[in-house]
Write an enzyme that holds these catalytic residues in place. Structure first.
Site, PDB file in Angstrom:
ATOM      1  N   SER B 147       0.844  -1.198   0.000  1.00  0.00           N
ATOM      2  CA  SER B 147       0.000   0.000   0.000  1.00  0.00           C
ATOM      3  C   SER B 147       0.887   1.259   0.000  1.00  0.00           C
ATOM      4  CB  SER B 147      -0.954  -0.057   1.198  1.00  0.00           C
ATOM      5  OG  SER B 147      -1.986   0.896   1.047  1.00  0.00           O
ATOM      6  N   ASP B 223     -10.093  -5.622  -3.081  1.00  0.00           N
ATOM      7  CA  ASP B 223      -9.466  -4.592  -2.247  1.00  0.00           C
ATOM      8  C   ASP B 223     -10.388  -3.373  -2.181  1.00  0.00           C
ATOM      9  OD1 ASP B 223      -7.843  -2.388  -1.396  1.00  0.00           O
ATOM     10  OD2 ASP B 223      -6.055  -3.519  -1.981  1.00  0.00           O
ATOM     11  N   HIS B 256      -7.438  -5.947   1.116  1.00  0.00           N
ATOM     12  CA  HIS B 256      -6.240  -5.124   1.344  1.00  0.00           C
ATOM     13  C   HIS B 256      -5.437  -5.588   2.575  1.00  0.00           C
ATOM     14  CE1 HIS B 256      -4.125  -1.453   0.202  1.00  0.00           C
ATOM     15  NE2 HIS B 256      -4.086  -1.046   1.443  1.00  0.00           N
TER      16      HIS B 256
END
Lengths: 277, 277
Positions: B147, B223, B256
């Site tokens: 991320s 995600d 995620h």
């Protein structure tokens, strides 16, 4: 039953559920990993019992067990370690009694007896719920755990050998009637009559009834609780005297943490998979 | 340098250290995993950059990376995601700016410029410290992250292709100048001059200088940040236009979380091991 979360991991599903528990007279939360094979068939199931201070979450996030469970096609059920939010006086005062420290027994002393019935919860209520709601084979069940949860796994398997195909433990409290953690918990939950304590002491139980199959225990040699609390040599001697097959492995340099569990969980899962076939 | 902890795991050592950082003008904490091979020889090293809200600890406990790193003989260095405890006004007000959100850049705006220099910390200061104090080969280095940390890994590798043998990312922010997380962070740390933003945007950077080797990116199809924040298609198009080899894998059903990372970290480690030989 309410689903709290579901996350895809290793092509299976890691879920967290909450339900009203009759045994504990409160809401209880548990984790369950369903391997990809569970999409097509009923899979065998391993119950994992965690140690002091843990919730359902520690093993879920830290043990790295889902990878091998997905390969082997084994579901894992991870209950909490005590009732929660029942507001008993002193419940949150110490890490080794009350919240997070249910010791997998049925309390007989007030006020604990009303809620602290983790033995009934783990042995009866939770498996019935899991068997009803998930694609698991209730006839192929094994059990394992860590520290206080290793005590839980050993005592529950020894008291119910017909229900579990295999049992293993990491760093278990094998003789709670002879260590400070167990003595404090048993005095509080079970009172002063020490004959009541013996039914929850693996070292006592194995002298009455053995388990049909080898028991696997891993213990770290650098475990900070080894000498005062865990004392695996007491269980080893009792198993030898009772004719109980035991594989006790002292693992050099490992401590009491989840780093130790993560290192050897694969071997435990493969041990259980043999019995669950 | 002060050792905070050391735990044996997979026959190696998972350690946490704290040191005074010149780049960040505060104490910084990082994790390092040393594989068993490091007892005998200098080992190659992977830098792992974590995402928003993380510390050095998330990857250490949740990714399950030590097993494969131990097999491959790779050290892993896991820095924190921002300076800590420097008491800047508003530092702890939001999860995506300030503490836990350093974005691996050198801030130029007051008051952030005094401490928020994670680019210099990760690229220069921390590797020099690691190379001096641990048995790692500073000539065999790779980088990865998740991320915000995927953004860090991509931008740092693209700006310093001579320093890293390989780069990969999970769910990276590939175009921070074109998503809300990046726009908020860059406006705060770098000010309004958008030409300053471009030097920390992987999609912009790859059009100026490609990386010598294929870039590996894994992205979960479920995600929750995919469409608004991550936008891997922007980087994919820029790589195609620039002639940058890219393996972008959309992983069906994954979100995620660290459950996603745990599932695919083994493949990333093996990808880096090829380059680190």
């Amino acid at each position: 039953m309410e689903k709290i979360s579901a996350n895809r991991i290793f092509y299976g599903s890691q879920e967290v559920w909450t339900h009203a528990s009759a045994a504990c007279a409160c809401d209880m939360t548990f984790g369950i990993f369903l391997p990809p094979q569970a999409a097509d068939t009923k899979v065998p199931v391993l119950y994992w019992l965690s140690g002091l201070t843990c919730t359902h979450e520690n093993f879920v996030t830290k043990a790295g067990a889902q990878r091998v469970a997905a390969e082997l096609g084994i579901a894992i059920v991870m209950p909490d370690t005590s009732p929660r939010g029942v507001d008993l006086p002193g419940e949150d005062d110490s890490y080794d009694f009350g919240s997070g420290a249910g010791f997998y027994l049925n309390a007989t002393q007030s006020p604990w007896a009303q809620h602290y019935r983790m033995y009934d919860y783990v042995v009866d209520e939770l498996p019935a719920l899991v068997n009803e709601h998930f694609p698991v084979d209730g006839g192929r069940v094994s059990i394992s755990g860590h520290s206080m949860g290793g005590h839980g796994a050993l005592t529950i398997a020894l008291k119910n050998p017909q229900r579990y195909r295999s049992v293993s433990a990491f760093s278990p409290i094998v003789a709670p009637t002879r260590c400070p953690w167990g003595q404090k918990a048993f005095a509080g939950y079970l009172g002063d009559d020490k004959s009541a304590w013996q039914q929850y002491d693996a070292t006592e139980l194995v002298q009455q009834q053995t388990f049909p199959g080898e028991i696997l225990i891993d213990q770290g040699s650098q475990d900070e609780f080894l000498r005062e609390q865990l004392k695996p040599e007491l269980f080893q001697r009792a198993c030898r005297d009772a004719g109980q097959p035991l594989q006790l492995r002292m693992q050099d340099g490992y401590d009491h943490s989840y780093y130790f569990i993560a290192t050897f969980i694969e071997e435990h899962l493969r041990f259980h998979a043999q019995a669950l076939r």
